[in-house]
Design a protein around this motif. Sequence first.
Motif, PDB file in Angstrom:
ATOM      1  N   THR A 145      12.178   8.989  -4.724  1.00  0.00           N
ATOM      2  CA  THR A 145      13.256   8.684  -5.664  1.00  0.00           C
ATOM      3  C   THR A 145      12.879   9.215  -7.029  1.00  0.00           C
ATOM      4  O   THR A 145      11.792   8.926  -7.536  1.00  0.00           O
ATOM      5  CB  THR A 145      13.470   7.167  -5.754  1.00  0.00           C
ATOM      6  OG1 THR A 145      13.762   6.668  -4.459  1.00  0.00           O
ATOM      7  CG2 THR A 145      14.644   6.851  -6.670  1.00  0.00           C
ATOM      8  N   ILE A 146      13.786   9.980  -7.606  1.00  0.00           N
ATOM      9  CA  ILE A 146      13.551  10.522  -8.939  1.00  0.00           C
ATOM     10  C   ILE A 146      14.389   9.693  -9.908  1.00  0.00           C
ATOM     11  O   ILE A 146      15.610   9.654  -9.812  1.00  0.00           O
ATOM     12  CB  ILE A 146      13.887  12.022  -8.967  1.00  0.00           C
ATOM     13  CG1 ILE A 146      13.078  12.705  -7.839  1.00  0.00           C
ATOM     14  CG2 ILE A 146      13.574  12.614 -10.332  1.00  0.00           C
ATOM     15  CD1 ILE A 146      13.244  14.187  -7.733  1.00  0.00           C
ATOM     16  N   GLU A 147      13.698   8.964 -10.779  1.00  0.00           N
ATOM     17  CA  GLU A 147      14.358   8.015 -11.681  1.00  0.00           C
ATOM     18  C   GLU A 147      14.713   8.660 -13.012  1.00  0.00           C
ATOM     19  O   GLU A 147      13.865   9.308 -13.628  1.00  0.00           O
ATOM     20  CB  GLU A 147      13.430   6.830 -11.983  1.00  0.00           C
ATOM     21  CG  GLU A 147      13.143   5.937 -10.807  1.00  0.00           C
ATOM     22  CD  GLU A 147      12.441   4.643 -11.239  1.00  0.00           C
ATOM     23  OE1 GLU A 147      12.263   3.785 -10.376  1.00  0.00           O
ATOM     24  OE2 GLU A 147      12.080   4.502 -12.428  1.00  0.00           O
ATOM     25  N   LEU A 155       0.816  -1.228   0.000  1.00  0.00           N
ATOM     26  CA  LEU A 155       0.000   0.000   0.000  1.00  0.00           C
ATOM     27  C   LEU A 155       0.848   1.276   0.000  1.00  0.00           C
ATOM     28  O   LEU A 155       0.332   2.371   0.205  1.00  0.00           O
ATOM     29  CB  LEU A 155      -0.926  -0.013   1.218  1.00  0.00           C
ATOM     30  CG  LEU A 155      -1.954  -1.164   1.220  1.00  0.00           C
ATOM     31  CD1 LEU A 155      -2.632  -1.273   2.584  1.00  0.00           C
ATOM     32  CD2 LEU A 155      -2.994  -0.952   0.113  1.00  0.00           C
ATOM     33  N   SER A 156       2.157   1.131  -0.272  1.00  0.00           N
ATOM     34  CA  SER A 156       3.058   2.272  -0.095  1.00  0.00           C
ATOM     35  C   SER A 156       2.790   3.422  -1.063  1.00  0.00           C
ATOM     36  O   SER A 156       3.111   4.563  -0.759  1.00  0.00           O
ATOM     37  CB  SER A 156       4.511   1.821  -0.213  1.00  0.00           C
ATOM     38  OG  SER A 156       4.756   1.277  -1.492  1.00  0.00           O
ATOM     39  N   GLU A 157       2.212   3.131  -2.230  1.00  0.00           N
ATOM     40  CA  GLU A 157       1.917   4.210  -3.173  1.00  0.00           C
ATOM     41  C   GLU A 157       0.425   4.228  -3.514  1.00  0.00           C
ATOM     42  O   GLU A 157       0.036   4.552  -4.629  1.00  0.00           O
ATOM     43  CB  GLU A 157       2.806   4.078  -4.417  1.00  0.00           C
ATOM     44  CG  GLU A 157       4.268   4.346  -4.064  1.00  0.00           C
ATOM     45  CD  GLU A 157       5.239   4.167  -5.216  1.00  0.00           C
ATOM     46  OE1 GLU A 157       5.767   5.180  -5.693  1.00  0.00           O
ATOM     47  OE2 GLU A 157       5.469   3.011  -5.628  1.00  0.00           O
ATOM     48  N   ASN A 158      -0.372   3.902  -2.512  1.00  0.00           N
ATOM     49  CA  ASN A 158      -1.819   3.864  -2.670  1.00  0.00           C
ATOM     50  C   ASN A 158      -2.413   5.134  -2.042  1.00  0.00           C
ATOM     51  O   ASN A 158      -2.478   5.275  -0.823  1.00  0.00           O
ATOM     52  CB  ASN A 158      -2.354   2.597  -1.986  1.00  0.00           C
ATOM     53  CG  ASN A 158      -3.821   2.369  -2.240  1.00  0.00           C
ATOM     54  OD1 ASN A 158      -4.628   3.280  -2.102  1.00  0.00           O
ATOM     55  ND2 ASN A 158      -4.169   1.138  -2.596  1.00  0.00           N
ATOM     56  N   ALA A 159      -2.840   6.063  -2.906  1.00  0.00           N
ATOM     57  CA  ALA A 159      -3.344   7.366  -2.437  1.00  0.00           C
ATOM     58  C   ALA A 159      -4.615   7.197  -1.604  1.00  0.00           C
ATOM     59  O   ALA A 159      -4.829   7.915  -0.627  1.00  0.00           O
ATOM     60  CB  ALA A 159      -3.592   8.287  -3.625  1.00  0.00           C
ATOM     61  N   ILE A 174      12.318   9.761 -15.981  1.00  0.00           N
ATOM     62  CA  ILE A 174      11.255   8.864 -16.441  1.00  0.00           C
ATOM     63  C   ILE A 174      10.093   8.754 -15.447  1.00  0.00           C
ATOM     64  O   ILE A 174       8.947   8.764 -15.849  1.00  0.00           O
ATOM     65  CB  ILE A 174      11.752   7.457 -16.850  1.00  0.00           C
ATOM     66  CG1 ILE A 174      12.758   6.860 -15.860  1.00  0.00           C
ATOM     67  CG2 ILE A 174      12.310   7.474 -18.263  1.00  0.00           C
ATOM     68  CD1 ILE A 174      13.100   5.402 -16.135  1.00  0.00           C
ATOM     69  N   GLU A 175      10.389   8.647 -14.161  1.00  0.00           N
ATOM     70  CA  GLU A 175       9.328   8.456 -13.169  1.00  0.00           C
ATOM     71  C   GLU A 175       9.803   8.949 -11.817  1.00  0.00           C
ATOM     72  O   GLU A 175      10.995   9.077 -11.588  1.00  0.00           O
ATOM     73  CB  GLU A 175       9.013   6.957 -12.993  1.00  0.00           C
ATOM     74  CG  GLU A 175       8.353   6.312 -14.176  1.00  0.00           C
ATOM     75  CD  GLU A 175       8.224   4.797 -14.031  1.00  0.00           C
ATOM     76  OE1 GLU A 175       8.245   4.293 -12.899  1.00  0.00           O
ATOM     77  OE2 GLU A 175       8.094   4.142 -15.076  1.00  0.00           O
ATOM     78  N   MET A 176       8.851   9.167 -10.915  1.00  0.00           N
ATOM     79  CA  MET A 176       9.222   9.396  -9.517  1.00  0.00           C
ATOM     80  C   MET A 176       8.497   8.391  -8.630  1.00  0.00           C
ATOM     81  O   MET A 176       7.291   8.193  -8.765  1.00  0.00           O
ATOM     82  CB  MET A 176       8.856  10.811  -9.066  1.00  0.00           C
ATOM     83  CG  MET A 176       9.201  11.019  -7.595  1.00  0.00           C
ATOM     84  SD  MET A 176       9.056  12.702  -7.037  1.00  0.00           S
ATOM     85  CE  MET A 176       9.490  12.455  -5.296  1.00  0.00           C
ATOM     86  N   ASN A 177       9.230   7.767  -7.726  1.00  0.00           N
ATOM     87  CA  ASN A 177       8.638   6.854  -6.748  1.00  0.00           C
ATOM     88  C   ASN A 177       8.457   7.605  -5.434  1.00  0.00           C
ATOM     89  O   ASN A 177       9.392   8.220  -4.937  1.00  0.00           O
ATOM     90  CB  ASN A 177       9.527   5.639  -6.529  1.00  0.00           C
ATOM     91  CG  ASN A 177       9.724   4.865  -7.805  1.00  0.00           C
ATOM     92  OD1 ASN A 177       8.786   4.680  -8.576  1.00  0.00           O
ATOM     93  ND2 ASN A 177      10.935   4.434  -8.075  1.00  0.00           N
ATOM     94  N   THR A 178       7.260   7.507  -4.883  1.00  0.00           N
ATOM     95  CA  THR A 178       6.932   8.280  -3.687  1.00  0.00           C
ATOM     96  C   THR A 178       6.985   7.419  -2.429  1.00  0.00           C
ATOM     97  O   THR A 178       6.120   7.490  -1.575  1.00  0.00           O
ATOM     98  CB  THR A 178       5.531   8.912  -3.851  1.00  0.00           C
ATOM     99  OG1 THR A 178       4.588   7.868  -4.173  1.00  0.00           O
ATOM    100  CG2 THR A 178       5.523   9.933  -4.964  1.00  0.00           C
ATOM    101  N   ARG A 179       8.006   6.576  -2.358  1.00  0.00           N
ATOM    102  CA  ARG A 179       8.130   5.643  -1.236  1.00  0.00           C
ATOM    103  C   ARG A 179       9.615   5.429  -0.917  1.00  0.00           C
ATOM    104  O   ARG A 179      10.477   5.880  -1.660  1.00  0.00           O
ATOM    105  CB  ARG A 179       7.532   4.297  -1.629  1.00  0.00           C
ATOM    106  CG  ARG A 179       8.252   3.700  -2.837  1.00  0.00           C
ATOM    107  CD  ARG A 179       7.983   2.235  -3.083  1.00  0.00           C
ATOM    108  NE  ARG A 179       8.909   1.703  -4.060  1.00  0.00           N
ATOM    109  CZ  ARG A 179       8.788   1.807  -5.369  1.00  0.00           C
ATOM    110  NH1 ARG A 179       7.759   2.446  -5.893  1.00  0.00           N
ATOM    111  NH2 ARG A 179       9.697   1.300  -6.165  1.00  0.00           N
TER     112      ARG A 179
END
Length: 449
Positions: free
Chosen positions: A274-276, A87-91, A287-292
């Motif tokens: 994390t900014i990928e 659930l780490s990136e579940n708004a 490309i993407e950002m991970n919010t965890r």
Amino acid sequence: MSTISKILIANRGEIALRVLRACKELGIATVAVHSTADADAMHVRLADESVCIGPPPSRDSYLNIHQIVAACEITGADAVHPGYGFLSENAKFADILEAHGITFIGPTAEHIRLMGDKITAKQTAVELGIPVVPGSDGEVTSENVLETARKIGFPVLIKATAGGGGRGMKVAKTEGELEEAFNTARTEAAAAFGNPAVYMEKYLGKPRHIEVQVVGDGEGNAIHLGERDCSLQRRHQKVWEEANSPALNVEQRMKIGKICADAMKKMKYRGAGTIEFLYENGEFYFIEMNTRLQVEHPITEAITGIDLVHEQIRVASGAGLSVTQDEITFSGHAIECRINAEDPRTFVPSPGTITHFHAPGGLGVRVDSGAYAGYKIPPYYDSLIGKLIVHGRTRVECMMRLRRVLDEFVVDGIKTTLPLFQDLVANQDIANGDYDIHWLEDYLARTSA
Ligand code: MV4
């Protein structure tokens, strides 16, 4: 400031243990949750309290929001750490916790949503001054797909808006391949994410995957903790990660780091992120950002000495970051090997009972694992059973140490990826830091019997 005195850890395995360790160091009480398959897990044993939240399948336990909220209510937990995955990136989860007056240790639901949609994430990156891959301006439709591809120039890559992790991604090398790539990408995106929307980018042929670690306090302060090189992967599963990237020098590191930290300040980002990027010919492309928090965060901790989970808990409670950018120094080199319960060549999962387990030790060695002799790996979850993190003053020292440490590591009774690392640590390309995102798959194909 909202004091956090009891944290429920909504995860399992090595990351549940990792978060638990941080809580204990901060004097915060811990609640473990577990499925019936994980009753004997280490994170359950080491937590102050535990709650069984359901049967083995993740959707009935670790992904069951209502069970987790109920576990918070029963135990009086005032905050939830989601770890990674689940659930780490579940708004919606973040929203529901907030509605119950429970602190979500992570970004705002709004920021999770923003970055979860890859088109809005990319548009946000552009607005924040982060360099992105040249591509379509938003969604690509059957009307504008050809025109867009001609403008970008072949080869192009079609990606799912709701995607990530490589699903629903199709390359078109020429105009002749475009229609099929577009249609397949849409079909796969609809099947995988329930959303057929796609966008288009210039296809980069031989990039490295480099990601920048950031932490923000939600009030306009943010820091970067350098980068990790995660190019060594197979089928979008990272295998070996290192910090710093062998491809960057100090100036490049501080330049891209500052761009990322400044962007996080502007958006008032809260939490770890994390900014990928893809990195090719000296250029970074978002490309993407991970919010965890990510699996590979310990290599960043090794070279900075900063505990990222401590920082996450601090900013979630409103206590702010414990360090300023000027106080952060990068020391030496760290490598992480993901120890999976899998065949080291085919990566076919190998659940079962660990008969012998001996983790290595010594200077510069960290093992994050909930495994022990007698532990039975359940077949229901991912196959990561531990992470080996090795730190040295230089990359050469780190590699020498890794070679020594791999010889000490004993995991019997199941197959693991340890033998693969024995091969990689002895490989000349790896020794030279000379690899891109395709290297490992090429190597496995080249060296298969
Ligand atoms: C790309 C790319 C080449 N060009 N984008 C794969 C997963 C998703 N996070 C982004 N991915 C890629 N995007 C452009 N414009 C190649 C990949 C890619 C990849 C990226 C990072 C790590 C491993 C990868 C393996 C295959 C493809």
